[in-house]
Design a protein around this motif. Structure first.
Motif, PDB file in Angstrom:
ATOM      1  N   UNK A   1     -16.141  35.905  15.260  1.00 48.34           N
ATOM      2  CA  UNK A   1     -15.463  37.213  14.978  1.00 48.34           C
ATOM      3  C   UNK A   1     -14.786  37.574  16.291  1.00 48.34           C
ATOM      4  N   UNK A   2     -15.133  37.455  17.363  1.00 47.90           N
ATOM      5  CA  UNK A   2     -14.563  37.960  18.747  1.00 47.90           C
ATOM      6  C   UNK A   2     -13.339  36.971  18.911  1.00 47.90           C
ATOM      7  N   UNK A   3     -13.347  36.057  18.738  1.00 42.74           N
ATOM      8  CA  UNK A   3     -12.223  35.064  18.718  1.00 42.74           C
ATOM      9  C   UNK A   3     -11.120  35.196  17.828  1.00 42.74           C
ATOM     10  N   UNK A   4     -11.743  35.284  16.564  1.00 43.76           N
ATOM     11  CA  UNK A   4     -10.888  35.948  15.479  1.00 43.76           C
ATOM     12  C   UNK A   4     -10.022  37.390  15.674  1.00 43.76           C
ATOM     13  N   UNK A   5     -10.922  38.155  16.306  1.00 43.77           N
ATOM     14  CA  UNK A   5     -10.087  39.277  16.666  1.00 43.77           C
ATOM     15  C   UNK A   5      -8.772  39.366  17.352  1.00 43.77           C
ATOM     16  N   UNK A   6      -8.776  38.131  18.251  1.00 46.49           N
ATOM     17  CA  UNK A   6      -7.542  37.881  19.120  1.00 46.49           C
ATOM     18  C   UNK A   6      -6.740  36.791  18.608  1.00 46.49           C
TER      19      UNK A   6
ATOM     20  N   UNK B   1     -11.838  44.588  10.188  1.00 47.22           N
ATOM     21  CA  UNK B   1     -12.568  45.028   9.152  1.00 47.22           C
ATOM     22  C   UNK B   1     -14.023  44.708   9.195  1.00 47.22           C
ATOM     23  N   UNK B   2     -14.305  43.299   9.285  1.00 48.60           N
ATOM     24  CA  UNK B   2     -15.477  42.919   9.525  1.00 48.60           C
ATOM     25  C   UNK B   2     -16.388  43.689  10.594  1.00 48.60           C
ATOM     26  N   UNK B   3     -15.754  43.692  11.767  1.00 45.71           N
ATOM     27  CA  UNK B   3     -16.478  44.457  13.011  1.00 45.71           C
ATOM     28  C   UNK B   3     -16.686  45.924  12.596  1.00 45.71           C
ATOM     29  N   UNK B   4     -15.721  46.739  12.090  1.00 47.88           N
ATOM     30  CA  UNK B   4     -15.704  48.021  11.866  1.00 47.88           C
ATOM     31  C   UNK B   4     -16.591  48.332  10.757  1.00 47.88           C
ATOM     32  N   UNK B   5     -16.683  47.702   9.562  1.00 46.39           N
ATOM     33  CA  UNK B   5     -17.490  47.968   8.494  1.00 46.39           C
ATOM     34  C   UNK B   5     -19.011  47.770   8.890  1.00 46.39           C
ATOM     35  N   UNK B   6     -19.407  46.731   9.712  1.00 46.30           N
ATOM     36  CA  UNK B   6     -20.606  46.543  10.172  1.00 46.30           C
ATOM     37  C   UNK B   6     -21.307  47.541  11.148  1.00 46.30           C
TER      38      UNK B   6
END
Length: 333
Positions: free
Chosen positions: A113-118, A130-135
């Protein structure tokens, strides 16, 4: 002849004196707190009785599987005739199991998820955000309830009309009885169930997945921040050498980022381990559940929860020591 300056002008002497004063003040504060606590115990007629740990537990929690025989120091199956101390050890083993599985899964999900954020792909980056903020912005206990009551208990029961879900080429079997990895499928009372392999009850599976997914959101931001601290020139140099973006990320950027993110990563590992105590909400017996049962049956809450506190402290110190060892090795490599 050089004259020696007085100690109140010596920075090193003042630093040592300050440390000694702090230690003395802390020691006096602890001694005062212990004296006050002792007087309070005497006034309320409270006496610590550690013999409660040797008394038979007399209860059976389905999740308590393994413990340590304190007479022979060997691993054995937990039984209700075991002592309260062995029941608490069985809960501690469950806590360690949850922590290990949760840390591994949370790290894998968090890195992805961290790599996907960039990611330069707009859709991938927004989905990761969205994954990070929702969780991160929903309570962990609510998420555990969702995974347990909303997901695992709603899975097929394995009957002919509701066959089990099979993933990864039937390697993983999912039913409302839990999750099984490997093993063989056999019919029991008109239902297909997994026999053998590695099996997780629905409570354990929901707890591990819930803790891992929740913690992975925080790890994702840590990984993202760690990657961004690495100079862009590192990736540019990797691309100039003919490496692809993925190769540069895996071989050049991530190894440097991991050296930076180990301290905050360790905090999340500790949080995951301590958050496992929320298993009480979905009926999985771990350290806190076992100690709470001992406390309610023996009415010796102080002794039981003192043991729990020390146990969590020891587990946390082991995790911290392991991460510090990894950090030192990465620093010298």
């Amino acid at each position: 002849m050089r004259t020696r300056s007085p100690f109140w002008r010596d920075a090193r002497a003042l630093a040592v004196l300050a440390q000694v004063l702090v230690v003395v003040i802390v020691a006096l504060a602890l001694a005062g707190a212990m004296a006050t606590l002792r007087r309070s115990f005497i006034r309320q007629n409270i006496h610590l009785d550690w013999s409660v740990l040797r008394q038979p537990a007399g209860f059976d929690l389905s999740a308590l599987q393994w413990t340590v025989d304190l007479d022979t120091l060997r691993i054995k199956r937990y039984e209700p005739t075991d002592s309260n101390a062995e029941a608490i050890i069985a809960g501690l083993i469950n806590t360690i199991q949850v922590a290990v599985m949760g840390i591994v899964l949370a790290t894998l999900l968090g890195v992805v998820a961290g790599v996907a954020r960039l990611s330069q792909n707009w859709l991938v980056g927004r989905m990761a955000l969205g994954y990070v903020e929702a969780l991160r912005n929903t309570p962990l206990l609510v998420q555990l309830f969702f995974w347990y009551f909303g997901i695992f208990l709603q899975l097929p029961d394995g009957s002919s009309s509701h066959p089990p879900l099979r993933l990864l080429g039937s390697l993983v079997t999912l039913t409302n009885s839990g999750l099984a990895v490997g093993g063989t499928r056999v019919e029991r009372f008109g239902r297909l169930v997994a026999e053998g392999g590695y099996q997780l009850t629905p409570e354990l599976a929901a707890l591990v997945i819930g803790l891992a997914v929740y913690t992975s959101a925080f790890i994702a931001e840590i990984v993202r921040g760690g990657i961004q601290t690495v100079s862009r020139g590192q990736m540019e140099a990797a691309r100039s050498l003919g490496l692809t973006y993925r190769q540069g990320l895996r071989l050049i950027v991530l190894p440097q980022a991991f050296r930076i993110i180990i301290p905050p990563l360790g905090n999340q590992f500790l949080n995951l381990t301590k958050n496992s105590s929320l298993a009480l909400g979905i009926g999985y017996a771990e350290l806190l559940t076992a100690a709470n049962t001992v406390s309610s049956q023996s009415f010796r809450s102080l002794e039981a929860f003192t043991v729990v506190t020390v146990a969590y402290l020891m587990v946390s110190l082991v995790i911290s020591a392991g991460l510090n060892l990894i950090r030192r090795r990465l620093a010298t490599s």
